[in-house]
Design a protein around this motif. Structure first.
Motif, PDB file in Angstrom:
ATOM      1  N   LEU A 162       0.735  -0.925  -0.494  1.00 55.91           N
ATOM      2  CA  LEU A 162       0.326   0.011  -0.161  1.00 55.91           C
ATOM      3  C   LEU A 162       0.560   0.981  -0.060  1.00 55.91           C
ATOM      4  O   LEU A 162       0.613   2.339  -0.658  1.00 55.91           O
ATOM      5  N   ALA A 163       2.214   1.297   1.035  1.00 56.44           N
ATOM      6  CA  ALA A 163       3.026   2.576   1.047  1.00 56.44           C
ATOM      7  C   ALA A 163       3.465   2.624  -0.416  1.00 56.44           C
ATOM      8  O   ALA A 163       3.798   3.699  -0.621  1.00 56.44           O
ATOM      9  N   ARG A 164       4.067   1.513  -1.201  1.00 57.90           N
ATOM     10  CA  ARG A 164       4.811   1.911  -2.548  1.00 57.90           C
ATOM     11  C   ARG A 164       3.411   2.895  -3.351  1.00 57.90           C
ATOM     12  O   ARG A 164       3.960   2.221  -4.838  1.00 57.90           O
ATOM     13  N   GLY A 165       2.178   2.692  -2.794  1.00 60.63           N
ATOM     14  CA  GLY A 165       1.130   3.001  -4.081  1.00 60.63           C
ATOM     15  C   GLY A 165       0.931   2.095  -4.931  1.00 60.63           C
ATOM     16  O   GLY A 165      -0.656   2.576  -5.905  1.00 60.63           O
ATOM     17  N   LEU A 166       0.947   0.633  -4.327  1.00 57.27           N
ATOM     18  CA  LEU A 166      -0.245  -0.747  -5.545  1.00 57.27           C
ATOM     19  C   LEU A 166      -1.698  -0.142  -4.843  1.00 57.27           C
ATOM     20  O   LEU A 166      -1.756   0.689  -3.794  1.00 57.27           O
ATOM     21  N   SER A 167      -2.867  -0.219  -5.700  1.00 56.22           N
ATOM     22  CA  SER A 167      -4.269  -0.842  -5.494  1.00 56.22           C
ATOM     23  C   SER A 167      -4.377  -1.805  -4.920  1.00 56.22           C
ATOM     24  O   SER A 167      -3.704  -2.611  -5.262  1.00 56.22           O
ATOM     25  N   ASN A 168      -5.463  -2.037  -4.582  1.00 52.59           N
ATOM     26  CA  ASN A 168      -5.791  -3.085  -4.218  1.00 52.59           C
ATOM     27  C   ASN A 168      -5.813  -4.177  -4.719  1.00 52.59           C
ATOM     28  O   ASN A 168      -5.237  -5.470  -4.520  1.00 52.59           O
ATOM     29  N   PRO A 169      -6.235  -4.221  -5.592  1.00 56.03           N
ATOM     30  CA  PRO A 169      -6.247  -5.327  -6.648  1.00 56.03           C
ATOM     31  C   PRO A 169      -4.622  -5.770  -6.993  1.00 56.03           C
ATOM     32  O   PRO A 169      -4.366  -6.706  -7.540  1.00 56.03           O
ATOM     33  N   GLU A 170      -3.439  -4.976  -7.782  1.00 60.02           N
ATOM     34  CA  GLU A 170      -2.311  -4.652  -7.667  1.00 60.02           C
ATOM     35  C   GLU A 170      -1.578  -5.579  -6.341  1.00 60.02           C
ATOM     36  O   GLU A 170      -1.351  -6.690  -6.150  1.00 60.02           O
ATOM     37  N   ILE A 171      -2.279  -5.216  -5.326  1.00 62.14           N
ATOM     38  CA  ILE A 171      -1.643  -5.792  -3.621  1.00 62.14           C
ATOM     39  C   ILE A 171      -1.875  -7.972  -3.930  1.00 62.14           C
ATOM     40  O   ILE A 171      -1.329  -8.084  -4.171  1.00 62.14           O
ATOM     41  N   ALA A 172      -3.862  -7.410  -4.294  1.00 64.10           N
ATOM     42  CA  ALA A 172      -3.971  -8.644  -4.057  1.00 64.10           C
ATOM     43  C   ALA A 172      -3.006  -9.997  -5.534  1.00 64.10           C
ATOM     44  O   ALA A 172      -2.716 -10.524  -4.913  1.00 64.10           O
ATOM     45  N   ASP A 173      -2.784  -9.275  -6.508  1.00 64.05           N
ATOM     46  CA  ASP A 173      -2.051  -9.864  -7.912  1.00 64.05           C
ATOM     47  C   ASP A 173      -0.055 -10.235  -7.252  1.00 64.05           C
ATOM     48  O   ASP A 173      -0.256 -11.303  -6.726  1.00 64.05           O
ATOM     49  N   ALA A 174      -0.076  -8.944  -6.346  1.00 61.96           N
ATOM     50  CA  ALA A 174       1.330  -9.689  -5.982  1.00 61.96           C
ATOM     51  C   ALA A 174       1.469 -10.036  -4.557  1.00 61.96           C
ATOM     52  O   ALA A 174       2.331 -10.690  -4.615  1.00 61.96           O
ATOM     53  N   LEU A 175       0.496 -10.545  -4.090  1.00 62.86           N
ATOM     54  CA  LEU A 175       0.283 -11.022  -2.602  1.00 62.86           C
ATOM     55  C   LEU A 175      -0.138 -12.641  -2.942  1.00 62.86           C
ATOM     56  O   LEU A 175      -0.152 -13.732  -2.079  1.00 62.86           O
ATOM     57  N   VAL A 177      -3.359 -13.296  -3.277  1.00 56.46           N
ATOM     58  CA  VAL A 177      -4.351 -13.610  -2.633  1.00 56.46           C
ATOM     59  C   VAL A 177      -5.721 -12.917  -3.205  1.00 56.46           C
ATOM     60  O   VAL A 177      -6.283 -11.857  -3.975  1.00 56.46           O
ATOM     61  N   SER A 178      -6.766 -13.302  -2.170  1.00 55.87           N
ATOM     62  CA  SER A 178      -7.785 -12.552  -2.856  1.00 55.87           C
ATOM     63  C   SER A 178      -8.379 -10.816  -2.889  1.00 55.87           C
ATOM     64  O   SER A 178      -7.859 -10.912  -1.499  1.00 55.87           O
ATOM     65  N   LEU A 179      -9.014 -10.572  -3.378  1.00 56.54           N
ATOM     66  CA  LEU A 179      -9.221  -8.893  -3.176  1.00 56.54           C
ATOM     67  C   LEU A 179      -9.822  -8.458  -2.063  1.00 56.54           C
ATOM     68  O   LEU A 179      -9.699  -7.589  -1.575  1.00 56.54           O
ATOM     69  N   GLU A 180     -11.080  -9.370  -1.621  1.00 58.01           N
ATOM     70  CA  GLU A 180     -12.058  -9.207  -0.273  1.00 58.01           C
ATOM     71  C   GLU A 180     -10.596 -10.230   0.573  1.00 58.01           C
ATOM     72  O   GLU A 180     -11.047  -8.907   1.703  1.00 58.01           O
ATOM     73  N   THR A 181      -9.758  -9.834   0.682  1.00 55.86           N
ATOM     74  CA  THR A 181      -8.562 -10.620   1.734  1.00 55.86           C
ATOM     75  C   THR A 181      -7.948  -9.247   1.703  1.00 55.86           C
ATOM     76  O   THR A 181      -7.540  -9.068   3.537  1.00 55.86           O
ATOM     77  N   VAL A 182      -7.421  -8.566   0.428  1.00 55.84           N
ATOM     78  CA  VAL A 182      -6.633  -7.587   1.147  1.00 55.84           C
ATOM     79  C   VAL A 182      -7.418  -6.258   1.297  1.00 55.84           C
ATOM     80  O   VAL A 182      -7.104  -5.577   2.701  1.00 55.84           O
ATOM     81  N   LYS A 183      -8.963  -6.679   0.855  1.00 56.12           N
ATOM     82  CA  LYS A 183      -9.357  -5.174   1.749  1.00 56.12           C
ATOM     83  C   LYS A 183      -9.781  -5.323   3.841  1.00 56.12           C
ATOM     84  O   LYS A 183     -10.205  -4.333   3.880  1.00 56.12           O
ATOM     85  N   THR A 184     -10.088  -6.798   3.603  1.00 59.93           N
ATOM     86  CA  THR A 184      -9.974  -7.615   5.027  1.00 59.93           C
ATOM     87  C   THR A 184      -8.602  -6.433   5.626  1.00 59.93           C
ATOM     88  O   THR A 184      -8.468  -5.654   6.811  1.00 59.93           O
ATOM     89  N   HIS A 185      -7.689  -6.700   5.100  1.00 64.91           N
ATOM     90  CA  HIS A 185      -6.078  -6.767   5.765  1.00 64.91           C
ATOM     91  C   HIS A 185      -5.687  -4.734   5.981  1.00 64.91           C
ATOM     92  O   HIS A 185      -5.809  -4.524   6.079  1.00 64.91           O
ATOM     93  N   VAL A 186      -6.445  -3.915   4.711  1.00 64.21           N
ATOM     94  CA  VAL A 186      -6.627  -2.600   4.660  1.00 64.21           C
ATOM     95  C   VAL A 186      -7.267  -1.875   6.053  1.00 64.21           C
ATOM     96  O   VAL A 186      -6.690  -1.108   6.923  1.00 64.21           O
ATOM     97  N   LYS A 187      -8.609  -2.642   6.047  1.00 67.03           N
ATOM     98  CA  LYS A 187      -9.001  -2.645   7.007  1.00 67.03           C
ATOM     99  C   LYS A 187      -8.686  -2.294   8.345  1.00 67.03           C
ATOM    100  O   LYS A 187      -8.869  -1.799   9.536  1.00 67.03           O
TER     101      LYS A 187
END
Length: 214
Positions: A162-175, A177-187
């Motif tokens: 997130l700090a590198r500027g990635l969007s949630n879908p980009e974080i999901a691809d990088a890690l 994991v699913s998009l919903e998982t990323v949203k949960t972790h961001v919260k």
């Protein structure tokens, strides 16, 4: 309908923004102000969803206006700051004040409209140019010892991306994991570090020297 308030001391800028946003079927401009003082009053009276806030106006600047608007009783509008390349200190101050995004005045009409929609639905917006400059400057500052924040390994990974500027879908691809998982972790990250949104979380990570960042 997204209700927008315009705060800018340049009448031509306000007229251009008003024409642009009023042409969108899901947006309406509910008020305007040519000073920070009038902006605070106008937002209180019109209760918009989004404020487009210039940072350089007569009297108090847009950072102070942002601070005062967000100190008013809820619900608070989302605030999209209009900035230029040479406003690093103001951008940093606006993050601390609670701004939800930063848009260059040279942005295209399409970028402005997209940014208003993004902040209206709760996302943070940083133009790529502002993001690179802001994070580079934060990374160059002396860093204190990292604060003891109880983030899990996955939450820490999400915060770094997130700090590198990635969007949630980009974080999901990088890690992987699913998009919903990323949203949960961001919260969870925002809650644990006390950040209002992704912008503040990214600034916090660089400012505190979070492990794994430049």
């Amino acid at each position: 309908m997204i209700r927008v308030f315009l705060a800018d001391d340049d009448p031509l800028v306000r007229a251009t923004l008003r024409a642009l946003l009023s042409a969108e079927p899901d947006m309406t401009v509910v008020g305007e102000a040519a000073s920070a003082y009038r902006a605070v009053e106008g937002v209180r009276a019109t209760r918009p969803d989004v404020v487009l806030m210039d940072v350089r106006m007569p009297g108090p600047d847009g950072v102070q206006a942002t601070r005062e608007i967000l100190a008013q009783p809820s619900p608070h509008p989302r605030i999209l700051v209009l900035t230029t390349f040479d406003l690093d200190e103001i951008v940093d101050g606006a993050i601390a004040a609670g701004a939800d995004g930063f848009l260059l005045k040279r942005a295209t009409p399409e970028e402005i409209v997209a940014a208003v929609r993004s902040v209206a639905r709760g996302d943070a917006v940083l133009s790529p140019q502002v993001t690179r400059r802001l994070l580079r400057d934060l990374a160059a500052r002396p860093k204190p010892d990292p604060l003891p924040v109880p983030l899990t390994e996955r939450e820490s990974a999400v915060l770094r991306e997130l700090a590198r500027g990635l969007s949630n879908p980009e974080i999901a691809d990088a890690l992987g994991v699913s998009l919903e998982t990323v949203k949960t972790h961001v919260k969870a990250v925002l809650l644990k570090i006390g950040a209002r949104d992704r912008t503040q979380a990214a600034a916090w990570a660089y400012r505190t020297g979070f492990p794994g960042l430049p």
